[in-house]
Every structure is written in structure tokens, then in C-alpha cells.
Scaffold this active site. Structure first.
Site, PDB file in Angstrom:
ATOM      1  N   ASP A 260      56.739  30.813  43.907  1.00 51.11           N
ATOM      2  CA  ASP A 260      57.093  32.233  44.365  1.00 51.11           C
ATOM      3  C   ASP A 260      56.226  32.640  45.376  1.00 51.11           C
ATOM      4  O   ASP A 260      55.192  32.010  45.843  1.00 51.11           O
ATOM      5  CB  ASP A 260      57.216  32.920  42.958  1.00 51.11           C
ATOM      6  CG  ASP A 260      57.631  34.455  43.253  1.00 51.11           C
ATOM      7  OD1 ASP A 260      58.251  34.661  44.077  1.00 51.11           O
ATOM      8  OD2 ASP A 260      57.173  35.317  42.310  1.00 51.11           O
ATOM      9  N   LYS A 261      56.375  33.729  45.966  1.00 48.94           N
ATOM     10  CA  LYS A 261      55.676  34.382  46.870  1.00 48.94           C
ATOM     11  C   LYS A 261      55.496  35.994  46.309  1.00 48.94           C
ATOM     12  O   LYS A 261      56.422  36.455  45.688  1.00 48.94           O
ATOM     13  CB  LYS A 261      56.516  34.589  47.958  1.00 48.94           C
ATOM     14  CG  LYS A 261      55.863  35.111  49.488  1.00 48.94           C
ATOM     15  CD  LYS A 261      56.118  36.795  49.742  1.00 48.94           C
ATOM     16  CE  LYS A 261      57.479  37.109  49.408  1.00 48.94           C
ATOM     17  NZ  LYS A 261      57.485  38.563  49.690  1.00 48.94           N
ATOM     18  N   HIS A 262      54.256  36.304  46.748  1.00 48.59           N
ATOM     19  CA  HIS A 262      53.859  37.940  46.497  1.00 48.59           C
ATOM     20  C   HIS A 262      53.348  38.506  47.707  1.00 48.59           C
ATOM     21  O   HIS A 262      52.475  38.087  48.521  1.00 48.59           O
ATOM     22  CB  HIS A 262      52.841  37.723  45.505  1.00 48.59           C
ATOM     23  CG  HIS A 262      52.609  39.264  45.087  1.00 48.59           C
ATOM     24  ND1 HIS A 262      53.497  40.245  44.506  1.00 48.59           N
ATOM     25  CD2 HIS A 262      51.600  40.220  45.683  1.00 48.59           C
ATOM     26  CE1 HIS A 262      53.053  41.289  44.040  1.00 48.59           C
ATOM     27  NE2 HIS A 262      51.865  41.382  44.944  1.00 48.59           N
ATOM     28  N   SER A 263      53.815  39.635  48.092  1.00 47.79           N
ATOM     29  CA  SER A 263      53.607  40.434  49.164  1.00 47.79           C
ATOM     30  C   SER A 263      52.528  41.523  48.867  1.00 47.79           C
ATOM     31  O   SER A 263      52.937  42.377  47.777  1.00 47.79           O
ATOM     32  CB  SER A 263      54.716  40.911  50.068  1.00 47.79           C
ATOM     33  OG  SER A 263      54.101  42.002  50.999  1.00 47.79           O
TER      34      SER A 263
ATOM     35  N   THR B 194      61.239  45.973  46.238  1.00 45.84           N
ATOM     36  CA  THR B 194      62.364  45.148  46.272  1.00 45.84           C
ATOM     37  C   THR B 194      63.186  45.475  45.135  1.00 45.84           C
ATOM     38  O   THR B 194      64.540  45.570  45.464  1.00 45.84           O
ATOM     39  CB  THR B 194      61.612  43.522  46.024  1.00 45.84           C
ATOM     40  OG1 THR B 194      60.732  43.113  46.827  1.00 45.84           O
ATOM     41  CG2 THR B 194      62.942  42.623  45.950  1.00 45.84           C
TER      42      THR B 194
ATOM     43  N   ARG C  33      43.601  53.143  36.581  1.00 48.63           N
ATOM     44  CA  ARG C  33      43.117  52.767  37.924  1.00 48.63           C
ATOM     45  C   ARG C  33      43.754  53.731  38.883  1.00 48.63           C
ATOM     46  O   ARG C  33      43.016  54.425  39.635  1.00 48.63           O
ATOM     47  CB  ARG C  33      43.464  51.478  38.337  1.00 48.63           C
ATOM     48  CG  ARG C  33      42.620  50.442  37.595  1.00 48.63           C
ATOM     49  CD  ARG C  33      43.128  49.294  38.118  1.00 48.63           C
ATOM     50  NE  ARG C  33      43.148  48.710  39.521  1.00 48.63           N
ATOM     51  CZ  ARG C  33      44.020  48.053  40.103  1.00 48.63           C
ATOM     52  NH1 ARG C  33      44.815  47.367  39.347  1.00 48.63           N
ATOM     53  NH2 ARG C  33      44.043  47.796  41.303  1.00 48.63           N
TER      54      ARG C  33
ATOM     55  N   SER D 215      45.435  42.046  38.647  1.00 42.58           N
ATOM     56  CA  SER D 215      46.731  42.518  38.296  1.00 42.58           C
ATOM     57  C   SER D 215      47.895  41.665  38.879  1.00 42.58           C
ATOM     58  O   SER D 215      48.640  41.365  38.465  1.00 42.58           O
ATOM     59  CB  SER D 215      46.741  43.911  39.110  1.00 42.58           C
ATOM     60  OG  SER D 215      47.956  44.475  38.926  1.00 42.58           O
TER      61      SER D 215
ATOM     62  N   LYS E  52      50.437  38.728  36.181  1.00 45.25           N
ATOM     63  CA  LYS E  52      51.805  38.575  35.994  1.00 45.25           C
ATOM     64  C   LYS E  52      52.532  37.438  36.555  1.00 45.25           C
ATOM     65  O   LYS E  52      53.381  36.927  35.979  1.00 45.25           O
ATOM     66  CB  LYS E  52      52.376  39.897  36.833  1.00 45.25           C
ATOM     67  CG  LYS E  52      51.827  41.400  36.195  1.00 45.25           C
ATOM     68  CD  LYS E  52      52.607  42.413  36.974  1.00 45.25           C
ATOM     69  CE  LYS E  52      52.223  42.656  38.475  1.00 45.25           C
ATOM     70  NZ  LYS E  52      50.963  43.468  38.419  1.00 45.25           N
ATOM     71  N   LYS E  53      51.958  36.899  37.798  1.00 42.85           N
ATOM     72  CA  LYS E  53      52.626  35.631  38.197  1.00 42.85           C
ATOM     73  C   LYS E  53      52.252  34.498  37.141  1.00 42.85           C
ATOM     74  O   LYS E  53      53.404  33.503  37.208  1.00 42.85           O
ATOM     75  CB  LYS E  53      51.905  35.436  39.548  1.00 42.85           C
ATOM     76  CG  LYS E  53      52.214  36.190  40.635  1.00 42.85           C
ATOM     77  CD  LYS E  53      53.627  36.614  41.079  1.00 42.85           C
ATOM     78  CE  LYS E  53      54.146  37.420  41.945  1.00 42.85           C
ATOM     79  NZ  LYS E  53      55.576  37.487  42.022  1.00 42.85           N
TER      80      LYS E  53
END
Length: 399
Positions: A81-84, A121, A169, A184, A188-189
Site C-alpha cells: 500500500d501507499k500512504h500520503s 480519498t 490530540r 497513528s 492502522k497500516k
């Protein structure tokens, strides 16, 4: 006997926290034995004193283990996967997931909604009539297995500690802690069962990290902690001093993503960022030997139409129309009013206040000022210029 205040005291005094300290503290967050005030004190102490890589790994794993962890055993390819970290006009995920799936990867992408000036997204995909961003677990698994990609929202079962900590937070001025940001994102990933991850760390006046030193610090911390937690990860730092796509707004970005998938053509910066991230994903997951061969695979997936077909298949599996590629023009909502914004004088575009452009989309109704706000998926901005563009007096800068 476990006392949450002892964990807070140790962090306040910069005493290293053990894996046991953090596991018990996070368990207390989930079961309610650690109060909101104690979470706030812990977050502030972490912001001020920081964490070592080992501490951050322990925190991340404790947050991962606070709920369900997905297992993708049996898939005939790597789970990647990718996360931005968020930007304006950043529709990369919509194209990237189908592209990587077309090259043999499996992408169970758990995405978020818009945050502040940055688009989400999930909000973009919900502009597609019928698309379900919160399917049941079996539908999610079936979509990943059959399509190679599914883009959905976080379920309550995945990393529930993260949701509780983030809520605190957000109201205690501790969102900026690099260690808490890292835990954080990665908890999740990891809970999603990923084997490999590529991070897209945005930098510029439209990003949460507006200077290069901060972006590099975040990227290094994310990579170090992810690798320490057993998930091979690399990061790219990409520019966000101007919108990435030619538009910003939910339905507008979906339209642009579909046209990118169908034609292979896009805003040059968007195309380069997308292919660079996809190529890195193929290399780190073993689907390509090097960036050059990865690019060849990706160009083939675009030109052959395989990636576009996978996007349409995913949309159909998750409740949307099966003919989205042919009918997106009529299926996606369109704004009823259009206004060109002309320049008052000729010259060159030397700067864009990207954050303010994102906030303009929010003010039009394309994002949320409050959690309960309803989004107007049709609204947004189409950009007619980029940094460096020459414009004449009266020429539209945007619509």
C-alpha cells in the site's frame, strides 16, 4: 499494579518507556481505565520530550494490537500500500491502487476523509453513486481478492486506540508530534495486514509539513519505525507548493482520475508523482527488479486499459455502477454554477497559496468545517495555470 500516571511521569522526565509500559497504557486507553486527561498529558509529554525509535515501535505495535489485525494469507501476490500525508488535488490513490493491482500487487487501501484543507480519498469516492466506503469484512476481502484493490474507510475494529488518542490530540494542540503521527499512521497500516508500504510525505505550503527539514524528519521516522515493526517501508518526499492535479474537489478529482486511467495522460506533476510511487511499490514488494522495469510494467498497464478496467471492477464490487468508465460524465455530480476567476494583470505565476486553495474548496462545501457537515461532492476548483505559467490580463486563472 499498573498506574497510568507513572507512564506519564517517566515520559515527562525523559525516562525511556518499555514495551510493557506502552502496551498497558494503550490497553487502558481502549478499556477506559486510562482517562482522557491522562491521554492528553501523555500526548503533551510525548510532544515535548519525544520518543526513541524503539519507544515509537512499541507504541505503534501496542496500537496495532488494540483491535483486529487482518490476515491476507493465500493471495497470489504481495500485499502492498501507499500512504500520503495529505495535500490539495492529490488524487494519486484513485489511480495508484488499480495500477499496482494491474501489475500483480494486492492493495487493501484503508483511507481517510478530508482533514483541514486537504482532500480525503473516501470523500472523493463517495461522489460515485452507490460506492460503499464501509463494506462488511467479507465484501472487503472479496474485492481485494477479485480486483486486486479495494479502497475503503477505517473500521471500528482496526486500531481503535488510534481513534481515541487522535480525538484528544486534536483538541490539545498535540497533533504535530512526529512520534504520535508516526504511530497513528503505521498502527492502522499494520492492522490492515500489509507486507510492504511506501510513504508519500508531502512538503510545501499546501502540506502539513511546510519545510523540507520537517518533511525529512517525518519520513525518516516513518521508515525507521515501520521497518522496526517488521513492515519494509520506504518514502518519497513530494512537492505541495501547488495543487497536484488540474482540479481540487471530490467529483472533479474522480473525473480527472478516470480520464488519467483511460488515456494515460494527466497533469505532468500528477503523472510523475503517481508513477514514481507505483514504481517504488513494485520494487519494494518484489514485483519489479528495478525502477526502469517497474515503469515499463506501469506504462503497459495504462496503455492496455487493464488499470482502468480494474478501477471499474472495484467500483462495481463496492456498489457503484459497472459502466463508470463510459458514463462517468453523467454519473458524477456537477456544480450548477461556474465562475471564471481572471487575473487582473499579465505576468508569470510565481506562487500559489495552496493551503488557501484547499480551504476555498472547503468553504464551497467540498469539505467539512464540522464533523457533522454534509459534503457537496459537485463543487471544487479547476486550475488553468501552474507555477511558471505566463498569463495575460483577463485570462482565467481558475474556474
Amino acid at each position: 499494579m499498573f498506574l497510568p500516571q507513572e507512564v506519564i511521569r517517566k515520559k515527562r522526565d525523559a525516562v525511556p518507556l518499555t514495551r510493557e509500559d506502552l502496551t498497558k497504557f494503550i490497553s487502558g486507553v481502549v478499556d477506559g481505565s486510562v482517562g482522557e486527561g491522562q491521554v492528553a498529558a501523555f500526548a503533551m509529554a510525548t510532544l515535548l520530550k519525544g520518543m526513541s525509535v524503539d519507544e515509537c515501535v512499541s507504541l505503534t505495535l501496542a496500537m496495532r494490537d488494540s483491535g483486529e489485525t487482518l490476515d491476507w494469507g493465500g493471495l497470489p501476490g504481495p500485499v502492498v500500500d501507499k500512504h500520503s500525508t495529505g495535500g490539495v488535488g492529490d488524487l494519486v490513490s484513485l489511480v495508484l491502487g488499480p495500477l499496482v493491482a494491474a501489475c500483480g500487487g494486492f492493495v487493501p487501501m484503508i483511507s481517510g476523509r478530508g482533514l483541514g484543507h486537504t482532500g480525503g480519498t473516501l470523500d472523493k469516492l463517495e461522489s460515485i453513486p452507490g460506492y460503499n466506503t464501509t463494506p462488511d469484512a467479507e465484501t472487503f476481502r472479496r474485492t481485494v481478492r477479485d480486483c486486486g484493490v479495494a479502497i475503503i474507510g477505517q473500521t471500528a475494529a482496526l486500531a481503535p486506540a488510534d481513534k481515541k488518542i487522535y480525538a484528544v490530540r486534536d483538541i490539545t494542540a498535540t497533533v504535530e508530534s512526529i512520534d504520535l503521527i508516526t504511530a497513528s499512521i503505521l498502527s492502522k497500516k499494520l492492522a490492515a495486514g500489509l507486507r510492504f508500504l511506501v510513504m508519500d510525505v508531502k512538503c510545501g505550503n499546501g502540506a502539513f509539513m511546510d519545510n523540507l527539514d520537517d518533511a525529512r524528519s517525518l519520513a525518516r521516522r516513518l521508515v525507521g519505525v515501520a521497518n522496526g515493526a517488521g513492515m519494509p517501508t520506504s518514502a518519497l518526499i513530494t512537492g505541495m507548493d501547488q495543487p497536484l492535479a488540474n482540479s481540487a474537489g471530490n467529483a472533479l478529482e474522480v473525473r480527472e482520475a478516470i480520464e488519467f486511467l483511460k488515456t494515460g495522460q494527466a497533469n505532468p506533476r500528477l503523472r510523475e508523482a503517481t508513477l514514481a510511487l507505483c514504481a517504488r511499490m513494485l520494487v519494494v514488494s518484489g514485483l519489479a527488479a528495478d525502477p526502469a522495469s517497474a515503469r515499463e510494467q506501469l506504462e503497459s498497464a495504462l496503455s492496455s486499459g487493464r488499470a482502468a478496467e480494474i478501477f471499474a471492477k472495484m467500483v462495481h464490487h463496492l456498489g457503484g455502477s459497472g459502466d463508470i468508465l463510459e458514463k462517468y460524465g453523467s454519473l458524477l455530480p456537477q456544480a450548477k454554477i461556474r465562475l471564471d476567476v481572471p487575473t487582473t494583470r499579465g505576468g508569470f505565476v510565481s506562487k500559489m497559496d495552496t493551503r488557501d486553495l484547499g480551504l476555498a474548496v472547503v468553504s464551497l462545501g467540498g469539505g467539512r468545517a464540522r464533523v457533522e457537515d454534509k459534503i457537496d461532492h459537485s463543487v471544487g476548483i479547476v486550475f488553468h495555470t501552474r507555477l511558471g505559467s505566463q498569463v495575460s490580463k483577463g485570462q482565467p486563472l481558475a474556474t
